[in-house]
Write an enzyme that holds these catalytic residues in place. Structure first.
Site, PDB file in Angstrom:
ATOM      1  N   GLN A 107      14.814  11.815   4.805  1.00 43.18           N
ATOM      2  CA  GLN A 107      14.377  10.420   4.754  1.00 43.18           C
ATOM      3  C   GLN A 107      15.011   9.739   3.548  1.00 43.18           C
ATOM      4  O   GLN A 107      14.810   8.550   3.333  1.00 43.18           O
ATOM      5  CB  GLN A 107      12.849  10.362   4.631  1.00 43.18           C
ATOM      6  CG  GLN A 107      12.140  10.989   5.820  1.00 43.18           C
ATOM      7  CD  GLN A 107      10.697  11.326   5.478  1.00 43.18           C
ATOM      8  OE1 GLN A 107       9.807  10.511   5.615  1.00 43.18           O
ATOM      9  NE2 GLN A 107      10.462  12.536   5.025  1.00 43.18           N
ATOM     10  N   ASP A 110      19.905   8.413  -0.595  1.00 44.41           N
ATOM     11  CA  ASP A 110      20.696   8.518  -1.828  1.00 44.41           C
ATOM     12  C   ASP A 110      21.942   9.395  -1.698  1.00 44.41           C
ATOM     13  O   ASP A 110      22.701   9.533  -2.662  1.00 44.41           O
ATOM     14  CB  ASP A 110      19.814   9.034  -2.976  1.00 44.41           C
ATOM     15  CG  ASP A 110      19.147  10.380  -2.649  1.00 44.41           C
ATOM     16  OD1 ASP A 110      19.639  11.105  -1.748  1.00 44.41           O
ATOM     17  OD2 ASP A 110      18.131  10.709  -3.305  1.00 44.41           O
ATOM     18  N   HIS A 125      16.804   7.635   7.636  1.00 42.29           N
ATOM     19  CA  HIS A 125      16.559   6.284   7.130  1.00 42.29           C
ATOM     20  C   HIS A 125      17.836   5.597   6.652  1.00 42.29           C
ATOM     21  O   HIS A 125      17.763   4.604   5.935  1.00 42.29           O
ATOM     22  CB  HIS A 125      15.528   6.323   5.995  1.00 42.29           C
ATOM     23  CG  HIS A 125      14.147   6.695   6.462  1.00 42.29           C
ATOM     24  ND1 HIS A 125      13.085   6.868   5.606  1.00 42.29           N
ATOM     25  CD2 HIS A 125      13.657   6.913   7.699  1.00 42.29           C
ATOM     26  CE1 HIS A 125      11.995   7.190   6.308  1.00 42.29           C
ATOM     27  NE2 HIS A 125      12.326   7.235   7.579  1.00 42.29           N
ATOM     28  N   CYS A 133      26.756  -6.008   8.089  1.00 41.15           N
ATOM     29  CA  CYS A 133      26.397  -7.366   8.490  1.00 41.15           C
ATOM     30  C   CYS A 133      25.538  -7.265   9.741  1.00 41.15           C
ATOM     31  O   CYS A 133      25.934  -6.627  10.710  1.00 41.15           O
ATOM     32  CB  CYS A 133      27.645  -8.191   8.771  1.00 41.15           C
ATOM     33  SG  CYS A 133      27.232  -9.827   9.418  1.00 41.15           S
ATOM     34  N   ALA A 239      10.105  21.207  -5.979  1.00 40.55           N
ATOM     35  CA  ALA A 239      11.132  21.716  -5.070  1.00 40.55           C
ATOM     36  C   ALA A 239      12.236  22.514  -5.770  1.00 40.55           C
ATOM     37  O   ALA A 239      12.647  23.575  -5.269  1.00 40.55           O
ATOM     38  CB  ALA A 239      11.758  20.539  -4.327  1.00 40.55           C
TER      39      ALA A 239
HETATM   40  P1  NAD Z   1       7.254   9.352  -1.004  1.00 42.54           P
HETATM   41  O1  NAD Z   1       7.951   8.596  -2.084  1.00 42.54           O
HETATM   42  O2  NAD Z   1       6.287   8.658  -0.161  1.00 42.54           O
HETATM   43  O3  NAD Z   1       6.557  10.659  -1.571  1.00 42.54           O
HETATM   44  C1  NAD Z   1       7.243  11.617  -2.224  1.00 42.54           C
HETATM   45  C2  NAD Z   1       6.562  12.975  -2.048  1.00 42.54           C
HETATM   46  O4  NAD Z   1       7.282  13.873  -2.891  1.00 42.54           O
HETATM   47  C3  NAD Z   1       5.094  13.018  -2.470  1.00 42.54           C
HETATM   48  O5  NAD Z   1       4.360  13.696  -1.476  1.00 42.54           O
HETATM   49  C4  NAD Z   1       5.124  13.848  -3.765  1.00 42.54           C
HETATM   50  O6  NAD Z   1       3.980  14.680  -3.915  1.00 42.54           O
HETATM   51  C5  NAD Z   1       6.341  14.707  -3.554  1.00 42.54           C
HETATM   52  N1  NAD Z   1       7.010  15.156  -4.787  1.00 42.54           N
HETATM   53  C6  NAD Z   1       7.103  14.518  -5.980  1.00 42.54           C
HETATM   54  N2  NAD Z   1       7.805  15.248  -6.843  1.00 42.54           N
HETATM   55  C7  NAD Z   1       8.171  16.381  -6.192  1.00 42.54           C
HETATM   56  C8  NAD Z   1       8.917  17.535  -6.555  1.00 42.54           C
HETATM   57  N3  NAD Z   1       9.473  17.661  -7.769  1.00 42.54           N
HETATM   58  N4  NAD Z   1       9.101  18.503  -5.631  1.00 42.54           N
HETATM   59  C9  NAD Z   1       8.555  18.388  -4.382  1.00 42.54           C
HETATM   60  N5  NAD Z   1       7.825  17.339  -3.990  1.00 42.54           N
HETATM   61  C10 NAD Z   1       7.653  16.328  -4.884  1.00 42.54           C
HETATM   62  O7  NAD Z   1       8.376   9.989  -0.140  1.00 42.54           O
HETATM   63  P2  NAD Z   1       8.771   9.559   1.176  1.00 42.54           P
HETATM   64  O8  NAD Z   1       7.601   9.484   2.096  1.00 42.54           O
HETATM   65  O9  NAD Z   1       9.901  10.441   1.476  1.00 42.54           O
HETATM   66  O10 NAD Z   1       9.339   8.024   0.772  1.00 42.54           O
HETATM   67  C11 NAD Z   1       9.184   6.905   1.511  1.00 42.54           C
HETATM   68  C12 NAD Z   1      10.575   6.347   1.867  1.00 42.54           C
HETATM   69  O11 NAD Z   1      11.198   5.655   0.812  1.00 42.54           O
HETATM   70  C13 NAD Z   1      11.554   7.430   2.143  1.00 42.54           C
HETATM   71  O12 NAD Z   1      11.389   7.794   3.454  1.00 42.54           O
HETATM   72  C14 NAD Z   1      12.909   6.842   1.824  1.00 42.54           C
HETATM   73  O13 NAD Z   1      13.439   6.140   2.903  1.00 42.54           O
HETATM   74  C15 NAD Z   1      12.603   5.901   0.713  1.00 42.54           C
HETATM   75  N6  NAD Z   1      12.914   6.488  -0.621  1.00 42.54           N
HETATM   76  C16 NAD Z   1      14.077   7.185  -0.796  1.00 42.54           C
HETATM   77  C17 NAD Z   1      14.368   7.718  -2.042  1.00 42.54           C
HETATM   78  C18 NAD Z   1      15.646   8.510  -2.187  1.00 42.54           C
HETATM   79  O14 NAD Z   1      16.547   8.363  -1.369  1.00 42.54           O
HETATM   80  N7  NAD Z   1      15.743   9.366  -3.204  1.00 42.54           N
HETATM   81  C19 NAD Z   1      13.501   7.537  -3.112  1.00 42.54           C
HETATM   82  C20 NAD Z   1      12.315   6.798  -2.902  1.00 42.54           C
HETATM   83  C21 NAD Z   1      12.038   6.287  -1.643  1.00 42.54           C
HETATM   84 ZN    ZN Z   2      29.289 -10.820   9.610  1.00 36.79          ZN
END
Ligand code: NAD
Ligand code: ZN
Length: 252
Positions: A107, A110, A125, A133, A239
């Site tokens: 999801q 990055d 995602h 565009c 993780a």
């Molecule tokens: P979230 O932000 O809703 O939740 C993150 C989860 O990671 C939580 O359950 C938390 O307990 C867990 N977590 C925190 N630190 C951790 C660690 N060190 N090891 C393991 N688990 C850990 O995550 P989501 O539901 O994936 O995010 C919502 C959406 O926002 C994503 O689907 C994405 O599209 C976007 N998003 C992407 C990024 C990215 O690309 N890095 C960052 C933030 C949000």
């Molecule tokens: Zn265009």
């Protein structure tokens, strides 16, 4: 009595097809903040404007108030700029061998799994740095958003550009979904869910389905989620060190 990490390493040893479902928690140790959870980017889930982040980063807000949506696209890009894969991304990439395929359905937007060397990454995602565009076929890759205007316009048709990500209230990209379906039809020997709050059915269903069929399931997340009761192995830990230690046990 072998501990959980030993048992998982043993299962991986004989696995030919592995699925990792990943969320923002996997990139937390790279310094990219999650949205929710203890280290979440939005205190109480609210933006500076006092709006829920799900509303600001939604398809309808992009249409009605693109400046506000872009303000947070810039924030997101800044939070990812210059960040590199951590031990969790590297361990998942290292599990790919000639005899073992690893599918990563992420999801995250990055691209850190690809940077770590994983070759079969399904971006559920999308990716923040691909700018598209919505009105014509223009697209461009922006490794950073530095230098982009506050409201980037299409050079071909002057529509407001947007990152190729799935905003709240939008559909998942059909091509990514098709690939994910095909991978699931081919089946997996073990399924992991790492660093996601597991609120969307497309990331919980593969776990539920594997658990029902007796296929080993693993959750790695310091916090409990909707799938915590379902999985065979629940690892309430970060993780990076967890996957690193599974990788070492597998190698040793
Ligand atoms: P979230 O932000 O809703 O939740 C993150 C989860 O990671 C939580 O359950 C938390 O307990 C867990 N977590 C925190 N630190 C951790 C660690 N060190 N090891 C393991 N688990 C850990 O995550 P989501 O539901 O994936 O995010 C919502 C959406 O926002 C994503 O689907 C994405 O599209 C976007 N998003 C992407 C990024 C990215 O690309 N890095 C960052 C933030 C949000
Ligand atoms: Zn265009």
């Amino acid at each position: 009595m072998p501990n959980q990490l030993d048992q998982i390493a043993t299962l991986l040893h004989s696995s030919r097809r592995v699925l990792f479902i990943t969320g923002a928690g996997v990139s937390a140790e790279s310094g990219v903040p999650t949205f929710r959870g203890a280290t979440g980017a939005f205190a109480n889930g609210l933006t500076e404007e006092g709006l829920p982040f799900e509303e600001v980063l939604s398809g309808p807000t992009f249409l009605s108030n693109p400046r506000l949506a872009w303000k947070y696209f810039f924030r997101l890009e800044l939070s990812m700029r210059g960040k590199v894969p951590n031990a969790a991304h590297r361990a998942m990439a290292a599990l790919e061998t000639p005899g073992r395929s690893v599918c990563i359905a992420t999801q995250n937007i990055d691209e850190l799994h690809q940077s770590a060397g994983s070759t079969n990454v399904i971006e559920l995602h999308g990716s923040l740095r691909r700018i598209i565009c919505p009105s014509c076929d223009y697209d461009v890759y922006h490794p950073t958003f530095a230098g982009l205007p506050e409201l980037p316009l299409c050079p071909q048709c002057h529509a407001i550009l947007r990152p190729d990500v799935v905003l709240y209230e939008e559909m998942l990209p059909p091509a990514a979904l098709r690939r994910f379906d095909q991978e699931q039809e081919a089946g997996f020997d073990i399924v992991f869910s790492v660093g996601t709050t597991s609120i969307f059915s497309y990331v919980t269903w593969p776990i539920e389905s594997a658990a029902r069929r007796g296929i080993p399931t693993v959750e790695i997340n310091p916090e409990r989620t909707s799938i915590s009761e379902l999985v065979r192995f629940r690892l309430a830990a970060p993780a990076g060190p967890t996957l690193q230690s599974i990788r070492e046990k597998l190698a040793g």
